[in-house]
Design an enzyme around this catalytic site. Structure first.
Site, mmCIF file in Angstrom:
data_model
loop_
_atom_site.group_PDB
_atom_site.id
_atom_site.type_symbol
_atom_site.label_atom_id
_atom_site.label_comp_id
_atom_site.label_asym_id
_atom_site.label_seq_id
_atom_site.Cartn_x
_atom_site.Cartn_y
_atom_site.Cartn_z
ATOM 1 N N ALA A 130 0.872 -1.179 0.000
ATOM 2 C CA ALA A 130 0.000 0.000 0.000
ATOM 3 C C ALA A 130 0.907 1.227 0.000
ATOM 4 C CB ALA A 130 -0.880 -0.012 1.243
ATOM 5 N N GLY A 136 0.768 -5.073 0.987
ATOM 6 C CA GLY A 136 -0.448 -5.187 0.164
ATOM 7 C C GLY A 136 -0.181 -5.857 -1.180
ATOM 8 N N GLU A 154 -0.286 -9.452 -0.451
ATOM 9 C CA GLU A 154 -1.704 -9.764 -0.180
ATOM 10 C C GLU A 154 -2.503 -9.842 -1.477
ATOM 11 O OE1 GLU A 154 -1.826 -6.488 2.789
ATOM 12 O OE2 GLU A 154 -2.797 -7.959 4.077
ATOM 13 N N GLU A 167 4.953 -5.099 7.342
ATOM 14 C CA GLU A 167 4.163 -4.059 8.015
ATOM 15 C C GLU A 167 4.653 -3.711 9.411
ATOM 16 O OE1 GLU A 167 2.887 -6.422 6.088
ATOM 17 O OE2 GLU A 167 1.247 -5.601 4.889
HETATM 18 N N1 CO8 Z 1 4.586 3.247 -0.702
HETATM 19 C C1 CO8 Z 1 4.965 4.432 -1.216
HETATM 20 N N2 CO8 Z 1 6.111 4.605 -1.906
HETATM 21 C C2 CO8 Z 1 6.908 3.532 -2.069
HETATM 22 C C3 CO8 Z 1 6.579 2.272 -1.552
HETATM 23 C C4 CO8 Z 1 5.349 2.130 -0.836
HETATM 24 N N3 CO8 Z 1 4.907 0.963 -0.344
HETATM 25 N N4 CO8 Z 1 7.577 1.404 -1.853
HETATM 26 C C5 CO8 Z 1 8.501 2.113 -2.532
HETATM 27 N N5 CO8 Z 1 8.100 3.392 -2.680
HETATM 28 C C6 CO8 Z 1 8.813 4.484 -3.347
HETATM 29 C C7 CO8 Z 1 10.010 4.941 -2.513
HETATM 30 O O1 CO8 Z 1 9.599 5.842 -1.497
HETATM 31 C C8 CO8 Z 1 10.859 5.576 -3.571
HETATM 32 O O2 CO8 Z 1 10.327 6.864 -3.851
HETATM 33 P P1 CO8 Z 1 11.328 8.134 -4.025
HETATM 34 O O3 CO8 Z 1 12.113 7.823 -5.250
HETATM 35 O O4 CO8 Z 1 10.371 9.276 -4.201
HETATM 36 O O5 CO8 Z 1 12.157 8.207 -2.792
HETATM 37 C C9 CO8 Z 1 10.589 4.715 -4.808
HETATM 38 O O6 CO8 Z 1 9.373 4.012 -4.565
HETATM 39 C C10 CO8 Z 1 11.699 3.680 -5.035
HETATM 40 O O7 CO8 Z 1 11.860 2.957 -3.827
HETATM 41 P P2 CO8 Z 1 13.289 2.810 -3.089
HETATM 42 O O8 CO8 Z 1 14.181 3.938 -3.430
HETATM 43 O O9 CO8 Z 1 12.998 2.549 -1.647
HETATM 44 O O10 CO8 Z 1 13.829 1.479 -3.808
HETATM 45 P P3 CO8 Z 1 14.842 0.430 -3.201
HETATM 46 O O11 CO8 Z 1 15.225 -0.493 -4.319
HETATM 47 O O12 CO8 Z 1 15.949 1.090 -2.422
HETATM 48 O O13 CO8 Z 1 13.970 -0.410 -2.117
HETATM 49 C C11 CO8 Z 1 12.008 -1.595 -1.353
HETATM 50 C C12 CO8 Z 1 12.883 -1.170 -2.567
HETATM 51 C C13 CO8 Z 1 12.795 -2.580 -0.483
HETATM 52 C C14 CO8 Z 1 10.775 -2.281 -1.914
HETATM 53 C C15 CO8 Z 1 11.627 -0.336 -0.543
HETATM 54 O O14 CO8 Z 1 11.085 0.634 -1.440
HETATM 55 C C16 CO8 Z 1 10.591 -0.588 0.528
HETATM 56 O O15 CO8 Z 1 10.921 -1.113 1.582
HETATM 57 N N6 CO8 Z 1 9.311 -0.217 0.248
HETATM 58 C C17 CO8 Z 1 8.249 -0.370 1.216
HETATM 59 C C18 CO8 Z 1 7.800 -1.808 1.318
HETATM 60 C C19 CO8 Z 1 6.727 -1.949 2.380
HETATM 61 O O16 CO8 Z 1 6.962 -1.725 3.564
HETATM 62 N N7 CO8 Z 1 5.538 -2.346 1.946
HETATM 63 C C20 CO8 Z 1 4.419 -2.549 2.844
HETATM 64 C C21 CO8 Z 1 3.598 -1.299 2.926
HETATM 65 S S1 CO8 Z 1 2.338 -1.427 4.172
HETATM 66 C C22 CO8 Z 1 1.077 -2.261 3.461
HETATM 67 O O17 CO8 Z 1 1.146 -2.678 2.333
HETATM 68 C C23 CO8 Z 1 -0.126 -2.468 4.347
HETATM 69 C C24 CO8 Z 1 -1.344 -3.005 3.608
HETATM 70 C C25 CO8 Z 1 -2.633 -2.656 4.314
HETATM 71 C C26 CO8 Z 1 -2.861 -1.185 4.253
HETATM 72 C C27 CO8 Z 1 -4.240 -0.710 4.589
HETATM 73 C C28 CO8 Z 1 -4.268 0.799 4.202
HETATM 74 C C29 CO8 Z 1 -5.375 1.595 4.753
#
Ligand code: CO8
Length: 260
Positions: free
Chosen positions: A66, A111, A114, A134
């Site tokens: 998400a 997500g 999921e 998460e």
């Molecule tokens: N949300 C928003 N932006 C994201 C997300 C995300 N989940 N994942 C990556 N991005 C963005 C980064 O912020 C970055 O943006 P910017 O260039 O503006 O800084 C861009 O995508 C590229 O990402 P990275 O530079 O971080 O790329 P890396 O190769 O260094 O890392 C990763 C890749 C490991 C995937 C890293 O981006 C990461 O850890 N992302 C988050 C993963 C995560 O924690 N996902 C779970 C999110 S929580 C969720 O899904 C809950 C579901 C239920 C929600 C209910 C909602 C109401």
């Protein structure tokens, strides 16, 4: 239908839906989720579409979860409702009488994992990574992950993955039953997804729909699991740890949790 974050392509009865927000690794924001809902409704009705393949744009990510930047400002009062709405959408995929395959081309996190688990089968490229990270944000999976991961890989492994937030490779995911097949390249991913879909579609359509229906009937959506997940997601959003976890992600630093 036209959509900002989805590409929809229908060929030989197979609808391919490509999730496309590459600047955010295809993270699911609310606008994208509503487009996905509309695409699913359309797929249900479209008599020319017999099966669906869901994939992500590019080679790096299926869906990285998400959209953390969007939901970091969510009002605690709305959080459980947001989770329930996402759960309903993923349930729509899971109960589709027409087969849905997730073609996982990279990160399938939170997500994104999921979403893949709501599909009937998962095929992944070898660079794919799966996980429910998460808790590193001070929250829990909110789109059915606590239930479907447990169903797919068993309690022990599901608890380990959700409590440690470990990411696993496609091969590891295959070894625990989270993934059906692993292939080398994105092209091979689409080819295998299409060939398995064609094999399914060559079988009795009503019989296939009844396989899906019968398997789903053994896993209640009405029980306490999904509702507890949505309520607990809402409870986590009220904490300081949630604010710290999401702020740390946005600020690209490690979170300092205090358990409050
Ligand atoms: N949300 C928003 N932006 C994201 C997300 C995300 N989940 N994942 C990556 N991005 C963005 C980064 O912020 C970055 O943006 P910017 O260039 O503006 O800084 C861009 O995508 C590229 O990402 P990275 O530079 O971080 O790329 P890396 O190769 O260094 O890392 C990763 C890749 C490991 C995937 C890293 O981006 C990461 O850890 N992302 C988050 C993963 C995560 O924690 N996902 C779970 C999110 S929580 C969720 O899904 C809950 C579901 C239920 C929600 C209910 C909602 C109401």
């Amino acid at each position: 239908m036209t959509a900002k974050h989805l590409r929809i392509d229908l060929q030989n009865g197979i609808q391919t839906l490509t999730i496309s927000r590459p600047h955010a690794l295809n993270a699911l924001n609310q606008e994208l989720l509503e487009e996905l809902r509309a695409a699913m409704l359309e797929f249900y009705k479209n008599e020319e579409a017999h099966g669906m393949i869901i994939t992500g744009e590019g080679e790096k990510s299926f869906v990285a979860g998400a959209d953390i930047k969007e939901f970091s400002s969510i009002n605690p009062g709305e959080a459980a409702a947001f989770a329930r709405r996402g759960q309903d959408l993923f349930r729509m995929i899971e109960v589709s009488p027409k087969p849905v395959i997730a073609a996982v081309n990279g990160f399938a996190l939170g997500g994104g994992c999921e979403l893949a688990m709501a599909c009937h089968l998962r095929i992944a490229t070898q660079n794919a990574k799966f996980g429910q990270p998460e808790v590193t944000l001070g929250i829990i999976p909110g789109y059915g992950g606590t239930q479907r991961l447990t169903q797919l890989v068993g309690r022990g492994k599901a608890l380990e993955l959700m409590m440690t937030a470990d990411l696993i490779t496609a091969e590891e995911a295959k070894a625990i039953g989270l993934v059906n097949h692993v292939v080398a390249t994105r092209q091979a991913l689409i080819e295998l997804s299409e060939s398995i879909m064609k094999k399914i579609l060559s079988n009795g359509r009503i019989a296939v729909a009844n396989v899906i229906k019968s398997v789903n009937a053994g896993f209640s959506f009405e029980g306490a699991g999904y509702e507890t997940e949505a309520e607990s997601f809402g409870a986590c959003v009220r904490t300081k740890d949630f604010r710290e976890g999401t702020a740390a992600f946005v600020e690209k630093r490690k979170p300092k949790f205090t358990g409050e």
